[in-house]
Design a protein around this motif. Sequence first.
Motif, PDB file in Angstrom:
ATOM      1  N   PRO A 179      -3.049   8.152  -1.231  1.00 58.53           N
ATOM      2  CA  PRO A 179      -3.330   7.384  -0.247  1.00 58.53           C
ATOM      3  C   PRO A 179      -4.825   7.139  -0.033  1.00 58.53           C
TER       4      PRO A 179
ATOM      5  N   THR B 222      -5.829 -10.305   1.964  1.00 56.52           N
ATOM      6  CA  THR B 222      -4.925  -9.253   2.366  1.00 56.52           C
ATOM      7  C   THR B 222      -3.434  -9.327   1.796  1.00 56.52           C
TER       8      THR B 222
ATOM      9  N   GLN C 270      -3.487  -5.372   1.639  1.00 57.00           N
ATOM     10  CA  GLN C 270      -2.210  -4.626   2.089  1.00 57.00           C
ATOM     11  C   GLN C 270      -1.272  -4.927   1.066  1.00 57.00           C
TER      12      GLN C 270
ATOM     13  N   TYR D  91      -6.740   0.033  -4.923  1.00 61.43           N
ATOM     14  CA  TYR D  91      -6.288  -0.768  -3.942  1.00 61.43           C
ATOM     15  C   TYR D  91      -6.866  -2.138  -3.805  1.00 61.43           C
TER      16      TYR D  91
ATOM     17  N   ASN E 179       0.703  -1.293   0.004  1.00 58.17           N
ATOM     18  CA  ASN E 179      -0.147   0.126  -0.003  1.00 58.17           C
ATOM     19  C   ASN E 179       0.884   1.196   0.080  1.00 58.17           C
ATOM     20  N   ASP E 180       1.966   1.208   0.629  1.00 57.07           N
ATOM     21  CA  ASP E 180       2.916   2.454   0.724  1.00 57.07           C
ATOM     22  C   ASP E 180       3.425   2.886  -0.762  1.00 57.07           C
TER      23      ASP E 180
ATOM     24  N   LEU F 150      -8.775   1.709   4.453  1.00 59.30           N
ATOM     25  CA  LEU F 150      -7.813   0.627   4.132  1.00 59.30           C
ATOM     26  C   LEU F 150      -8.269  -0.748   4.985  1.00 59.30           C
ATOM     27  N   ALA F 151      -8.618  -0.486   6.238  1.00 58.76           N
ATOM     28  CA  ALA F 151      -8.710  -1.420   7.211  1.00 58.76           C
ATOM     29  C   ALA F 151     -10.084  -2.194   6.839  1.00 58.76           C
TER      30      ALA F 151
ATOM     31  N   PRO G 239      -7.657   6.815   3.341  1.00 58.96           N
ATOM     32  CA  PRO G 239      -7.863   6.623   4.729  1.00 58.96           C
ATOM     33  C   PRO G 239      -7.757   5.446   5.547  1.00 58.96           C
ATOM     34  N   GLN G 240      -7.028   5.524   6.624  1.00 57.54           N
ATOM     35  CA  GLN G 240      -6.701   4.243   7.395  1.00 57.54           C
ATOM     36  C   GLN G 240      -8.166   3.374   7.445  1.00 57.54           C
ATOM     37  N   ASP G 241      -8.946   3.989   7.952  1.00 56.13           N
ATOM     38  CA  ASP G 241     -10.347   3.130   8.118  1.00 56.13           C
ATOM     39  C   ASP G 241     -10.820   2.455   7.035  1.00 56.13           C
TER      40      ASP G 241
END
Length: 373
Positions: A28, A304, A40, A173, A19-20, A34-35, A30-32
């Motif tokens: 990017p 994942t 990944q 993603y 992901n980076d 992505l979760a 947002p982290q939520d």
Amino acid sequence: MSVRILSTGAHLPGDPIDNDVLAGYVGPLPQDVLAGIQVQRRHWIADPETGEHSESNADLAHRACASALAAGGVPTDEVDLLVLCTASPDYLLPPMVTLLQDRLGLARCATVEIRSGCAGFVEGLEFARLLLESGAGRTALVVGSETISPLLVPVFRDRDPRLVRMRDRLGLYSFGDGAGAVLLRADGGPGGLRPAAFRCVGGGHAPGMQIVGGGTATPLHRQLAARRLIDLRVDVVQSAKRTPSVITEGLADVLGRAGLAAEAVDVCVLPEGNAEYLTEEMAASGLHTGDWLALQHKVFENLTTVGATGSAAVPIALDEAWRAGRLHAGDEVMLLAVETSKWKYAGTVLTWTAAEFAAPSAGRAAATPVGAR
């Protein structure tokens, strides 16, 4: 006559893109978020920098088949039937399965191609079971193979990552490329494949996913004038809302067709079955049925590390489960795939018959493990 699984195989192209790294190209998430989507890293045939392809879809399918044949110790010339499913073929014609036949070096064999996404592999498995049980052949390879990255890279290549829309980033993603294969043989042994259950339950509903362009629905001059010749469109909102009900209906249908209770299933291969967005939506929709509660802790998937891989998702996960020692002779294994394109599901329960996985001996070609380059 029973049809049993001898072995599996899989292939993922290139090095994983985490992901980076992807954020540097597309911006990017947002982290939520992505979760929620859980992915990944993923593998792509398309280079995110240049857009050039490292392999073709037929190449991926060939490598997965070679892996399954090596793991099963079966010579290629014993294959009577090739069944391939893909939503991203190399060409509209000839069927990609015939290109796979060439790569395997088979001058003659029966070939079938199923144009579908996630549900297609299980549909192909059922077709192969019926044909082998009829006596039309003895050995079959069933393959799911996808190359989605060629549709993704044009969305961001040569663009400032900050200009890539957030809704486009979700797809970028989410998806990965890969192929998985299962080697089948008809014999008199115990266990093996049971009849599958599959339905399209999308009558009256708009597609949840479309690949638009490259077909004949619209005049070619209009397609060439579009922003992108081929465009992957995903209705994220409807996919999240509708998928849980399709899974619930599919679970009940598959178990009923198999004549088994959910408690009797040892392993459930359900792509995205552990994804946070799905489990939360199941709860919010009140769809924590007895079947789901009995199965949710038995789900095996690898979203994942590979992303959403369409028709390849079930066989790639099945191969990983076998090679990781999660599957044992006599296990009752459920395969269930849900496809948002027009709301389809396909599933089956089979008694696992492949021997414990062991790497091929030095005397024959080595199998390609998942993720090998």
